[in-house]
Design a protein around this motif. Structure first.
Motif, PDB file in Angstrom:
ATOM      1  N   THR A  13      -5.957  -5.085   0.925  1.00 34.09           N
ATOM      2  CA  THR A  13      -6.094  -3.810   1.643  1.00 34.09           C
ATOM      3  C   THR A  13      -6.984  -3.973   2.880  1.00 34.09           C
ATOM      4  OG1 THR A  13      -8.075  -3.084   0.476  1.00 34.09           O
ATOM      5  CG2 THR A  13      -5.949  -2.557  -0.543  1.00 34.09           C
TER       6      THR A  13
ATOM      7  N   VAL B 224      -8.262   7.439  -3.181  1.00 33.94           N
ATOM      8  CA  VAL B 224      -6.932   7.172  -2.614  1.00 33.94           C
ATOM      9  C   VAL B 224      -6.178   8.489  -2.475  1.00 33.94           C
ATOM     10  CG1 VAL B 224      -6.752   4.828  -3.548  1.00 33.94           C
ATOM     11  CG2 VAL B 224      -5.962   6.768  -4.919  1.00 33.94           C
TER      12      VAL B 224
ATOM     13  N   ARG C 249      -5.617   1.574   0.413  1.00 35.53           N
ATOM     14  CA  ARG C 249      -4.266   1.199  -0.009  1.00 35.53           C
ATOM     15  C   ARG C 249      -3.552   0.368   1.058  1.00 35.53           C
ATOM     16  NH1 ARG C 249      -3.048   1.845  -5.247  1.00 35.53           N
ATOM     17  NH2 ARG C 249      -0.850   2.182  -4.752  1.00 35.53           N
TER      18      ARG C 249
ATOM     19  N   GLY D  99       0.816  -1.222   0.000  1.00 32.09           N
ATOM     20  CA  GLY D  99       0.000   0.000   0.000  1.00 32.09           C
ATOM     21  C   GLY D  99       0.842   1.261   0.000  1.00 32.09           C
TER      22      GLY D  99
END
Lengths: 276, 769, 155
Positions: free
Chosen positions: A74, C60, A106, A30
């Motif tokens: 994740t 993200v 992530r 990640g």
């Protein structure tokens, strides 16, 4: 901008080779701890091996052995995995406590433990679940209990050339409720001032605590009182936890407050899992 | 007043579409040209002599174009007290103070070169507590204080660390205490906080070969940047152009002039290049203004009939290493030192003290959050000691029409009572909620007041260009950092011009094209810039009528304008479109009447005065804005966790130009207040800032945000545009004391400081036992 | 050391073939190479959320991802949210509810909200709080943001 090599790796053996032969080689999954650490000078990586696409690390399954969580899975995937939610919800709670939603898209459970922060939110639940860490390396594979994986702040049992392949939650799963109670400064996205995992196993309990020692610790004194001496006064049992921990003072809380909070959260955890 | 059509409506923000599509341009968003990147070398000691700086290795590093040190910046800079240099000269006064700057062709090269600069220091004893710093034997931080240039409304003490001593002497303090039946004395402490706008400080500078300097900056106040650069770098103003794009949050930290000047000597070496600096989060937290810490002592005298007879207020402010701006916060807190209350006898001493902590400076509230923390906590203690209702104590002593402030300024346009009552009603004041599940509930209330802290001649101006089709460009020098200024100002212009708000174009400032505005600070823009714009619009409208009168051969007073047509109110045949009037108007014979219409307006306060140097009496306030906060909390006494159950806020806005945006300010300020009340504190260890990022400096997130109820009260401001006054900072002021009062009432403890972190609350519960 | 690597990806629906510098973050790549400046830098450590983009549909923190990791991925930035000049309903709702002030956190905020609505078309307050707790808004528009997201969900 930092300078290093980047190797996209789809073959586990190639990863072992790089880890074995290279200097300052870090596996990248990640990256949420790794890239922060590199920016801050904590890690001086010369090579990053991106292991996200390695098939063996992308396993998320339940079988006869239990639940296997690959190193590239994740935290949001763990939290959303039905066998985790149904059988070991304490682990889902721990995973959910890490960072924010976008971070958890992530961040991985393997990364969380490889960073080896004593405050890692997944660690205490994994301790309370007696999780097994499957380690793979050029010299072969080995499996060790989570409590042997953490060695000190930032230090793990991984040898050169090794990486965490997966985390295994073995069957039989615990019978009874488990809960992860976290104290933090804001109650929102924040590091744990202390984190307490209390997992009922039938008429027994396992308790693990984060951010109170160099590694996460089990509250054996409390467990002994409850499991062996049959202590039912949870407040009395919880008081014993002081013997199991040695917190420090830092920006997130004083030593005194940590002692106090651990006791409170252990008691509450016992009440909520073992019955009032 | 005629019925308002546009002012008072919630039109969409002028910057809305740009901001939701990512098109809004912040300064780092534009490619500007060939670039050089600047990075600073920072001090590793809090107080020390610079013995040597060796830049040899850095200069040889590939990509490096220049390395400058303090000797390249001969002049000092500062807004009120000229005490600051762009780079440290001879000595450093705080940890992280810039000592050298590198410019290179890449950010990476610049960062690497910074590491190659070697600096030797001789460490000096430091001052980290202003109470210690005031003492005669304290290490001296500014040996040259006596020689610094200063605006003559501040009173530094040469040979000490005291950068300003502001005094209020109102009434007879001793007589006041003699009349009192109860005297309460308490110490309070407010720690440093940081603004942490999500956009850090950034600046870019270009020097053109013909001697023109262009500055792009996150500055809240482009005109001040131009003025200070002109002075410190000796460049005439018409050769300096300062552009402020959209600003990603200011809250005071981007006021004054901060980092722009650092880049100029570099730019001058490389004409045509853009020299840019972008602060990292850590640099932003440690190297820019912090909110000054305040150590204070309040002594209050009260009669049995609940009237406060006297107040003695001593404030010792941690000004940090440079107090160029901070001296005025100390002054503002001094002249406002009775808060929202009418107290006849006042003695205030407000000291700004140099320390070796980070630089103190303006933050939303400009000293009021810190100063009124003491006032509003003290009132709670008084109420408890006298066994009275805290709301009643506030209502009895609160300012009313005709009341006078600590400086003796009489206030006229306010309804403080109503501000208090609406929030009290909302949270069910007086109704005791039962404690449940081992948790304690409590309610708290706090009032607030603030006037803009600005020089008595802080000016403002506006230009309105009427286009050929009757649409308009409004040109102003105020900055848009989220407060909604562009929208509110457009509404004032549209209302005055009688045209729809969507026919108005308005932009962020560029000093080459937009007229003067002192600073976008102090919650003053709606009032000051609003007044200028209203005047400019009236000027333009007057021209429209005059031209139309000529064209239509009708007396001006018979004409009316509906946004499209100018027509005679007596004769419907006499009518011209705005297009006919605005587009170089000519008669039917072809003879020209008038060229393009350009309205101008300017403003300078006429109701402010200097203050007497000994008594502090006079009129420092352009206007006074009142409000209140009401809170209900639930406290877990075991963990110390405070949960805010109810949060109500009120503000007397005079007239909400845009109620939706006014409410947004009310909510935003309240959340910032909540965040400081519960989480925020900058931690220092001998001047070293320990929590320099969002991992350890926590601010409120969406899940820390309870539902808020807000109340806009409209007691018109007599001289404000359409009755409006500024409200941007005020909502923050009452939140920390209201929350603390609620927690104190829940637990039966006293808090003299905040944030009320779980640990601090737990400690208080423990100490009580 | 390999300075640059090829990356093939789609951005806001368009296929791209580029080279990315090893060591460059995705955020810098998006801003400096793709010239899409809606994503903002606020902390560089994944705490503020101003840099959030959608990668394979998921929000993200682009400051914690390397540009070279973009290879084979689908990237959506704030610039890709409106289609043919028509704003997305979340964007419209943010305007209607004044759910931003300075606008610096807004691109990340809107993308987090958009992704939430994909997962949960009718989110509760708690869902919104959970999904957006990694998006800091110092102006404090949180209440308006909750209202805007709920308003977008009601359609």
């Amino acid at each position: 901008m930092l300078s290093y090599d980047y190797i996209k790796c789809a073959d586990l053996n190639l990863a072992f080779q790089e880890l074995e032969e290279g200097e300052q080689v870090y596996p990248l999954a990640g990256g949420t701890d790794l890239i922060v650490g590199m920016r801050g000078g904590k890690f001086a990586a010369k090579t990053l091996i991106d292991i996200k696409d390695v098939p063996e690390l992308n396993v998320l399954k339940e079988d006869d052995q239990g639940i296997t969580i690959g190193a590239a899975i994740t935290l949001n995937e763990v939290t959303g995995f039905t066998p985790v939610r149904e059988n070991v919800p304490i682990l889902a709670e721990g995973c959910h406590s890490v960072g924010s939603y976008s971070i958890r898209n992530r961040a991985t459970i393997a990364g969380n433990i490889c960073n080896a922060s004593p405050a890692a939110d997944t660690a205490a639940p994994l301790y309370a679940l007696d999780a097994v860490i499957n380690i793979a390396g050029s010299g072969g594979n080995r499996s060790i209990p989570i409590k042997e994986f953490f060695i000190g702040p930032g230090k793990t049992a991984l040898n050169k050339g090794e990486l965490v392949q997966s985390v295994l939650i073995r069957k039989p799963y615990p019978k009874g409720k488990g809960i992860y109670l976290k104290a933090s400064r804001t109650g929102s996205v924040d590091l744990a001032t202390v984190g307490v995992a209390v997992q009922r196993w039938g008429d027994q309990v396992k308790i693990a605590i984060g951010a109170v020692a160099a590694t996460p610790v089990r509250a054996f004194s409390v467990e002994k009182a409850v499991n062996e001496a049959g202590e039912k006064r949870w407040a009395d049992a919880a008081r014993l936890v002081h013997e199991d921990i040695s917190p420090i003072t830092d920006l997130r809380g004083s030593r005194e407050y940590r002692y106090h909070m651990v006791e409170v959260l252990v008691r509450r955890g016992l009440e909520q899992t073992m019955g009032v | 007043m005629a019925e308002l059509k546009i002012v008072g409506t919630s039109v969409s923000r002028k910057d809305a579409v740009e901001k939701v599509t990512g098109m809004a341009e912040f300064i780092e968003d534009r490619y500007m040209g060939p670039m050089l990147y600047a990075k600073m070398k920072k001090s590793t000691v809090a107080h020390g002599k610079i013995k040597s700086i060796d830049t040899t290795r850095a200069l040889k590093h590939p990509g490096v174009k220049a390395v400058l040190t303090g000797k390249d910046y001969p002049n000092l800079i500062g807004l009120y007290l000229i005490d600051r240099s762009f780079l440290a000269v001879e000595k450093v006064r705080f940890w992280g103070e810039p000592v050298a700057v590198v410019a290179a062709t890449t950010e990476k090269a610049a960062a690497e070169a910074v590491e190659l600069i070697e600096v030797e220091y001789e460490e000096l004893p430091g001052v980290f507590d202003p109470r210690e710093g005031m003492k005669p034997d304290a290490p001296l931080i500014h040996e040259d204080l006596a020689n610094y240039e200063i605006v003559p409304i501040f009173y530094p003490k040469a040979g000490t660390n005291i950068a300003n001593h502001f005094k209020i002497r109102k009434g007879d303090i001793n007589k006041g205490f003699e009349e009192a039946d109860l005297i309460i004395e308490r110490d309070y402490y407010v720690p440093q906080m940081q603004h942490v706008p999500i956009e850090t400080h950034k600046a870019a500078v270009q020097w053109s070969p013909d001697g023109k300097l262009t500055v792009w900056s996150t500055a809240q106040s482009p005109n001040v940047v131009r003025q200070l650069l002109s002075k410190s770098l000796d460049i005439p103003m018409h050769k300096i152009r300062v552009i402020s794009s959209y600003i990603g949050g200011g809250f005071g930290c981007k006021a004054g002039a901060s980092i722009e000047g650092l880049l100029v000597p570099i730019a001058q070496k490389f004409p045509g290049h853009i020299v840019r600096i972008v602060f990292t989060r850590e640099e932003d937290m440690q190297g820019t203004f912090t909110r000054q810490a305040l150590y204070s002592k309040l002594k209050t005298g009260v009669r049995k009939d609940r009237r406060i007879t006297s107040l003695q207020y001593k404030m010792i402010w941690d000004g940090g290493a440079y107090t160029e701006y901070g001296v005025n916060i100390v002054r503002a807190a001094g002249y406002s030192s009775t808060g929202a209350y009418d107290i006849p006898n006042v003695k205030t001493d407000s000291y700004c003290v140099y320390t070796n902590n980070s630089i103190g400076g303006p933050v939303r509230g400009f000293g009021m959050c810190e100063m009124q923390w003491g006032i509003e906590r003290q009132l709670e203690v008084i109420a408890r000691e006298l066994d009275m209702d805290p709301l009643e104590v506030r209502l009895i002593n609160g300012m009313k029409k005709g009341s006078s402030t600590a400086s003796g300024q009489v206030v006229h346009d306010l309804d403080y009572d109503k501000c208090l009552k609406v929030v009290a009603d909302k949270i069910g004041w007086g109704k005791k909620e039962s404690n449940r599940n081992g948790k304690y509930r409590g309610k708290g209330i706090a009032g607030l007041v603030k006037c803009p802290a600005q020089p008595s001649n802080a000016a403002s101006s506006a230009i309105i260009r009427i286009n050929e089709d009757g649409t308009a460009h409004v040109m102003i020098g105020a900055t848009e950092m989220g407060q909604g200024m562009l929208t509110a100002i457009s509404q004032i212009a549209a209302e005055t011009l009688h045209i729809p708000v969507d026919k108005i174009d308005i932009k962020v400032p560029d000093t080459d094209f937009t007229p003067y505005e002192w600073q976008s600070v102090g919650s003053r823009i709606t009032y000051t810039c609003g007044t200028s714009v209203k005047r400019a619009a009236e000027d333009a409208l007057g021209q429209i009528y005059r031209v139309a009168a000529d064209l239509l051969e009708t007396p001006e007073e018979d004409l009316s304008f509906d946004g499209k047509n100018i027509f005679s109110t007596n004769n419907s045949d006499k009518k011209a479109t705005i297009r006919e009037v605005a587009d170089s108007c000519k008669k039917c014979t072809g003879e020209g009447i008038a060229g393009p219409i350009i309205g101008r307006g300017s403003f300078v306060p006429t109701n402010m005065t200097n203050l007497d140097p000994e008594t502090g009496q006079g009129n420092p306030g352009l206007f006074y804005c009142f409000g209140a906060t009401g809170v209900e909390v639930e406290v877990d006494p075991e963990t110390g966790v405070v949960t805010v159950l109810q949060l109500a806020c009120s503000i007397d806005a005079g007239k909400a130009v845009n109620p939706q945006l006014c409410t947004a300010q009310l909510h935003g300020g309240t959340i910032m207040g909540l965040s400081t009340a519960l989480y925020e504190e900058v931690c220092f260890d001998k001047g070293i800032m320990l929590n320099r990022n969002f991992t350890d400096y926590k601010i409120a997130t969406i899940d820390n945000t309870p539902h808020m109820d807000s109340f806009i009260i409209e007691t018109p401001e007599t001289h404000g545009p359409y009755g409006a006054r500024g409200i941007g900072e005020q909502p923050m002021i009452g939140v920390a004391p209201a929350i603390a009062n609620a927690v104190c009432n829940a637990l039966g403890v006293e808090f003299n400081t905040f944030p009320l972190t779980p640990e601090r609350v737990w400690q208080a519960v423990k100490d009580k036992k | 050391m390999t300075e640059k690597m090829p990356v093939n990806f789609t951005v806001n629906g368009d296929k791209e073939e580029r080279e990315a510098v090893v060591g460059q973050t995705l955020l810098k790549f998006i801003r400096d190479e793709l010239h899409l400046t809606g994503a903002k830098e606020g902390c560089e450590i994944g705490e503020c959320g101003a840099c959030i983009v959608l990668l394979d549909g998921k929000p993200v923190n682009s400051c914690l991802i390397l540009a070279v990791e973009l290879d084979g991925k689908d990237l959506v930035t704030i610039e890709g949210l409106s289609k043919n000049g028509e704003l997305d309903r979340v964007q419209k709702a943010f305007i209607k509810h004044a759910a931003f002030q300075c606008g610096y956190c807004t691109p990340g905020m809107i993308l987090s909200a958009r992704a939430l609505l994909e997962r949960k078309p009718n989110p509760t307050d708690e869902d919104i709080n959970q999904a957006l707790s990694g998006n800091l808004c110092r102006c404090g528009a949180y209440q308006e943001i909750r209202e805007a997201i709920k308003a977008s969900s009601e359609k």
